[in-house]
Structure formats: structure tokens, C-alpha cells
Design a protein around this motif. Structure first.
Motif, PDB file in Angstrom:
ATOM      1  N   THR A 373       0.832  -1.200   0.000  1.00  0.00           N
ATOM      2  CA  THR A 373       0.000   0.000   0.000  1.00  0.00           C
ATOM      3  C   THR A 373       0.867   1.250   0.000  1.00  0.00           C
ATOM      4  OG1 THR A 373      -1.867   1.078   1.106  1.00  0.00           O
ATOM      5  CG2 THR A 373      -0.168   0.127   2.520  1.00  0.00           C
ATOM      6  N   GLU A 374       0.209   2.400  -0.088  1.00  0.00           N
ATOM      7  CA  GLU A 374       0.918   3.669   0.019  1.00  0.00           C
ATOM      8  C   GLU A 374       0.072   4.661   0.790  1.00  0.00           C
ATOM      9  OE1 GLU A 374       0.993   6.068  -3.821  1.00  0.00           O
ATOM     10  OE2 GLU A 374       0.755   4.032  -4.589  1.00  0.00           O
ATOM     11  N   TYR A 375       0.748   5.577   1.434  1.00  0.00           N
ATOM     12  CA  TYR A 375       0.111   6.581   2.258  1.00  0.00           C
ATOM     13  C   TYR A 375       0.795   7.936   2.030  1.00  0.00           C
ATOM     14  CZ  TYR A 375      -1.990   2.937   5.282  1.00  0.00           C
ATOM     15  OH  TYR A 375      -2.699   1.873   5.785  1.00  0.00           O
ATOM     16  N   ARG A 376       0.239   8.923   2.707  1.00  0.00           N
ATOM     17  CA  ARG A 376       0.899  10.214   2.813  1.00  0.00           C
ATOM     18  C   ARG A 376       1.416  10.324   4.241  1.00  0.00           C
ATOM     19  NH1 ARG A 376       1.989  13.208  -1.037  1.00  0.00           N
ATOM     20  NH2 ARG A 376       2.912  15.213  -0.561  1.00  0.00           N
ATOM     21  N   GLY A 388       4.868   0.985   0.947  1.00  0.00           N
ATOM     22  CA  GLY A 388       5.370  -0.059   1.812  1.00  0.00           C
ATOM     23  C   GLY A 388       4.413  -1.227   1.862  1.00  0.00           C
ATOM     24  N   TYR A 389       4.504  -2.005   2.914  1.00  0.00           N
ATOM     25  CA  TYR A 389       3.666  -3.191   3.034  1.00  0.00           C
ATOM     26  C   TYR A 389       3.314  -3.410   4.496  1.00  0.00           C
ATOM     27  CZ  TYR A 389       8.145  -5.349   4.288  1.00  0.00           C
ATOM     28  OH  TYR A 389       9.343  -5.646   4.887  1.00  0.00           O
ATOM     29  N   GLU A 390       2.217  -4.107   4.719  1.00  0.00           N
ATOM     30  CA  GLU A 390       1.772  -4.436   6.075  1.00  0.00           C
ATOM     31  C   GLU A 390       1.682  -5.955   6.226  1.00  0.00           C
ATOM     32  OE1 GLU A 390      -1.715  -2.360   7.431  1.00  0.00           O
ATOM     33  OE2 GLU A 390      -1.255  -0.598   6.187  1.00  0.00           O
ATOM     34  N   ILE A 391       2.236  -6.452   7.341  1.00  0.00           N
ATOM     35  CA  ILE A 391       2.146  -7.867   7.705  1.00  0.00           C
ATOM     36  C   ILE A 391       1.850  -7.907   9.202  1.00  0.00           C
ATOM     37  CG2 ILE A 391       3.329 -10.082   7.862  1.00  0.00           C
ATOM     38  CD1 ILE A 391       5.169  -9.264   5.657  1.00  0.00           C
ATOM     39  N   HIS A 392       0.611  -8.158   9.568  1.00  0.00           N
ATOM     40  CA  HIS A 392       0.293  -8.207  10.999  1.00  0.00           C
ATOM     41  C   HIS A 392      -1.043  -8.904  11.212  1.00  0.00           C
ATOM     42  CE1 HIS A 392      -2.514  -4.713  10.529  1.00  0.00           C
ATOM     43  NE2 HIS A 392      -1.629  -4.328   9.620  1.00  0.00           N
TER      44      HIS A 392
END
Length: 491
Positions: A373-376, A388-392
Motif C-alpha cells: 500500500t501507500e500513504y501520505r 510499503g507493506y503491512e504484515i500483521h
């Protein structure tokens, strides 16, 4: 027609991952469509694939070297240790169970079916498959039901290159000893050797190479030199080497027993003005401008460890004296008031009180979040786009919005989505996003938060590609690729 080559090593960290990455890069630069493949991997550092699964980070780097999108078939079995005897078992990118080592040994027949399914799909879609083994093929206690080394090679009938690390010493004993512990059919499968990390005058090694070839009746395909300054993301061992030319910021990262995705901090470590210190257990946290709590595979257990080391008291003192605290993923969960795991998905069932710096509570769920994903990023009065990426498996909820200054990340892909918070006193921040510092502008914003100005450096992905090209250049210069092309049936 064979189009698969496997790289096995005389030991862990012999150079398998790098050699596979180098071969993938060489072949990709020649226009071939290459698939990296590791049947079974054990690592706490993982990556989220383009098809929404989880694989070992080494296979993500190898995919970057090959110039192909990541997919779960590159690493069909991933084991993420949660204790000294147990691990989370991930098949085709999804967690299926937590198993003790003895139970997994009996599960290998099921795992092999998943491995072959992935291999066959790759075989239909790619010109060549370059396979990485795991550990050593000479672990005689693990031979039965092996799916990671010769068990796989025998199953698919592929040739094997054996790599050994001369930097450790005893390289000829490594190679000959490994061959002695293999069966006749397994020995016949090895088509040559690569010696890794050689330093010095190659002429001093030539007599040994001649002896080895005469002794084994197998060729030495090449001797790779020790490549100074080769910064390619490590999968397991935490890399601490850095080159500081003008130190302006000191950052300390406590090393948890189950630290995960420490590659989040490679871009900080490689910055010439950042002194990045990994604080090992049983040592006090050094003085710093910033402490970063990293990800963790076992958050509540690592939180216990943090308190056992009295790092919580040292963090509190650090904040009282004006220091800053940042956290990612598992570390972010630790910043809250409560971490609940009623079903024991990561640890024994129960709950743990967090450090209490952010008004969030976390509950661990069975389904793991796996997204790119991407954010500001919003911090220190500045903002920039970050990917970046999320793993949780934890879901965190804010308990009192009046106790935070702002969200840290928002507007993902133009959507009304946010992640993480900045504390009311502007000293503490955290989020779930791995890879947040791969963007050089994000590093500069972090430095501004610390009242420092840093020079801008190269984008981390571009740096990795440059390093992979450097590795491929060395492989082409020092390895005879003609036998490799022959065994892959390519020209």
C-alpha cells in the motif's frame, strides 16, 4: 527438457541467496524470464507479494534481480519461528497453522505437495527456474522427508551447484565433507562448485582448486571475490556495517528475540549522516536522538523481554530528556495500553499491558493483514508519499482521539484510510507500515522531527538494483556460465 538449476550450500550463510540473485540478474539482463524459487524457507523477514501472500525476503530480492513481480509460488513454504521449537507455517502465502518441530516433520509430505504445485506452475510460465536450497544438504538428521535440498532436487530431477564460503575457513573440508554425506545419486547430481568470498591472490588458491577437482572429479565453476560494500538486504542476520561521514543523528534499535523485518532500517543504516545502533540483549540502550521499536513475530513475549532488560525504564528516561520514540508494526502495538491475544495466535492466551505512550488497544486476530500500500506521511509539519507493506495479525483501535496530535499516515491511494498516530506531546509516533523509510524524503522528514537536516540519498530500491548489478557483474567476471547455460538448455 530441463530448465531448472538448484544452488545448495555447504552451510547456512554460505552464499546461496546471493548466488541465486546473481544468476537471476545475469540471465534477466540477457532477456530471459527467470523465476527464483525456494521450496522451504525459515525466516522472520518476509515480504508481501503482488498476489497478496507472504514469502521470504530473499525471494523478493531475487525477484527484483530477475525483474519479475513477486508471487507466492517463489516460496511456497515459509516457516516463521515463534519459539525455539515452534513456528508459524505459511503455505502458498497464507498462514495455516502453528506447529512444533516434531509435528512439522510429519507434515512434510503435505508440504511437498504444495512445493510441487508451485514448481509446476512456474515451470509452465518461465524460461528458467533458479532454486535456492536451505541450510546444508548434509544434515543427516533431516534427510527423511526432505523438501528443501536434495529431496526436492531428486523429486524434480534437476542439477545442483554447491557453494561454499572460504571466508569461514576450511573450504575444502566443507565441500568434500558435504559430498561424503550424500548418497551416490545425490553426489552425481552436483555439477560443480562455486567458492564464495575469496580475498587475496587467486594464484595462491589454484593448487587447492586443482586438488579439489581431481579429488571429486567435479569442476570448480568459479571463485567469487569478497565484494566490499555490497549492500543487498539480508534475510536473517542483522547487518550492522555502516559508513558514517558526517554524523548528525543517532538512532538506537532494541533487538528483540523475535525481531522481524529489520530490513526496514537498511536505508537508515546506509545513510552517511546517521549512526544506527542495534542494541543487543543484556546491554543498556545507548544515548540517542531516536529509539525505534521494530517489528516482532511474538509481540507479547518480546514486550516481556523488553521489560526484563529494563529497556522500558530507559525509554521512559529517554523521553523525559527530550528524545523521540518511533515504532513499526509489533513495536507500534507495544506503544499502546493493551495487547490482547485471547486465542493464543502468537503466544499463550492472555493479554499484556503495553508501554502506554499512545491511546490504542490491539487484539490479535486469526486472519493476517497482507497488503502492499501507500500513504501520505505527515510529520514535523511536512508530508510526502510513501510506499510499503503491512504484515500483521493485530488490529489496533484508538481509545481516545483527544490524546493524539494527529494521524501519522493517511489518504492511502486517495482513499479515506489512515495508519498510526503521533502523540500529543509530539515525542512518540508509530504505524504498521514496513518500508516507510525506503523513501529518501521520509528519512529527511524523520530527521526534521529530530531537529536535524540530512543530505538526500538514493531511493532504496534503486540502491538495491545497483547492488544487484554489481553482484551480477562479479558473477559474469568470475564464474564460467557456459556449463550453467548447458544445464539450463539455453544459449
Amino acid at each position: 527438457m530441463n530448465k531448472t538449476l538448484m544452488v545448495q550450500g555447504t552451510s547456512s550463510d554460505a552464499g546461496k541467496s546471493l548466488l541465486v540473485a546473481g544468476i537471476c540478474r545475469v540471465l534477466a539482463r540477457k532477456g530471459f524470464k527467470i523465476a527464483p524459487f525456494k521450496p522451504q524457507n525459515m525466516a522472520l523477514n518476509s515480504a508481501v507479494t503482488q498476489d497478496g501472500g507472504e514469502i521470504g525476503r530473499a525471494q523478493a530480492i531475487q525477484a527484483l534481480a530477475a525483474g519479475v513481480k513477486t508471487q507466492v509460488d517463489f516460496n511456497p513454504i515459509l516457516l516463521k519461528p515463534s519459539s525455539d521449537t515452534g513456528a508459524q507455517v505459511i503455505i502458498h502465502g497464507k498462514a495455516v497453522s502453528d506447529m512444533q518441530a516434531t509435528k512439522y516433520h510429519d507434515y512434510k509430505k503435505v508440504a511437498m505437495n504444495a512445493v510441487i504445485e508451485s514448481f509446476e506452475r512456474l515451470n509452465d510460465s518461465f524460461d528458467c527456474i533458479i532454486v535456492e536450497g536451505a541450510g546444508s544438504p548434509a544434515e543427516i538428521n533431516l534427510r527423511e522427508g526432505d523438501i528443501a535440498n536434495m529431496g526436492f532436487a531428486e523429486k524434480v530431477d534437476c542439477p545442483v551447484v554447491l557453494v561454499a564460503d572460504i571466508d569461514r575457513g576450511g573450504v575444502f573440508a566443507q565441500i568434500v565433507g558435504t559430498l561424503e554425506l550424500l548418497s551416490e545419486s545425490e553426489r552425481n547430481r552436483i555439477v560443480g562448485f562455486v567458492i564464495n568470498k575469496f580475498r587475496g591472490d587467486i594464484k595462491l588458491l589454484e593448487s587447492g582448486l586443482t586438488w579439489l577437482e581431481n579429488k571429486t572429479n567435479k569442476p570448480v565453476l568459479g571463485v567469487l571475490p569478497f565484494i566490499k560494500g555490497l549492500e543487498i538486504a539480508a534475510e536473517d542476520a542483522i547487518e550492522t556495517q555502516q559508513v558514517i561521514t558526517d554524523e548528525k543523528v543517532t538512532i538506537v534499535i532494541p533487538v528483540f528475540p523475535r525481531i522481524s523485518n529489520h530490513t526496514d532500517f537498511d536505508s537508515l543504516r546506509l545513510h552517511p549522516q546517521i549512526n544506527l545502533i542495534y542494541a543487543n540483549p543484556n546491554k543498556a540502550l545507548p544515548s540517542a536522538d531516536l529509539i525505534i521499536l521494530p517489528g516482532s513475530k511474538n509481540v507479547r513475549a518480546d514486550l516481556e523481554h523488553l521489560r526484563k532488560m529494563q529497556w522500558d525504564k530507559q525509554i521512559d528516561k529517554h523521553l523525559r530528556y527530550g528524545g523521540k520514540l518511533f515504532a513499526i508494526c509489533g513495536g507500534y502495538q507495544m506503544l499502546g495500553h493493551l495487547i490482547k491475544d485471547p486465542n493464543g495466535y502468537e503466544y499463550t492466551p492472555g493479554q499484556s499491558h503495553g508501554l502506554g505512550y499512545l491511546p490504542i488497544e490491539t487484539e490479535l486476530k486469526q486472519d493476517k493483514v497482507l497488503i502492499n500500500t501507500e500513504y501520505r506521511l505527515n510529520l514535523a509539519g511536512r508530508s510526502t508519499q510513501v510506499k510499503g507493506y503491512e504484515i500483521h495479525c493485530g488490529v489496533s483501535q484508538i481509545t481516545d482521539e483527544s490524546l493524539v496530535k494527529q494521524t501519522l499516515l493517511d489518504n492511502a491511494n486517495g482513499l479515506n484510510k489512515s495508519d498510526g498516530f503521533v502523540s500529543l506531546d509530539n515525542q512518540v509516533a508509530g504505524c504498521y507500515l514496513h518500508g516507510i523509510f525506503d523513501n529518501p524524503e521520509a528519512v529527511n522528514i524523520l530527521a526534521n522531527w529530530l531537529n536535524a537536516d540530512l543530505c538526500k540519498t538514493e531511493d532504496y530500491v534503486k540502491q538495491q538494483l545497483s547492488a544487484l548489478d554489481k553482484l551480477a557483474d562479479a558473477c559474469e567476471a568470475h564464474i564460467d556460465f557456459n556449463p550453467i547455460y548447458k544445464h539450463l538448455n539455453i544459449k
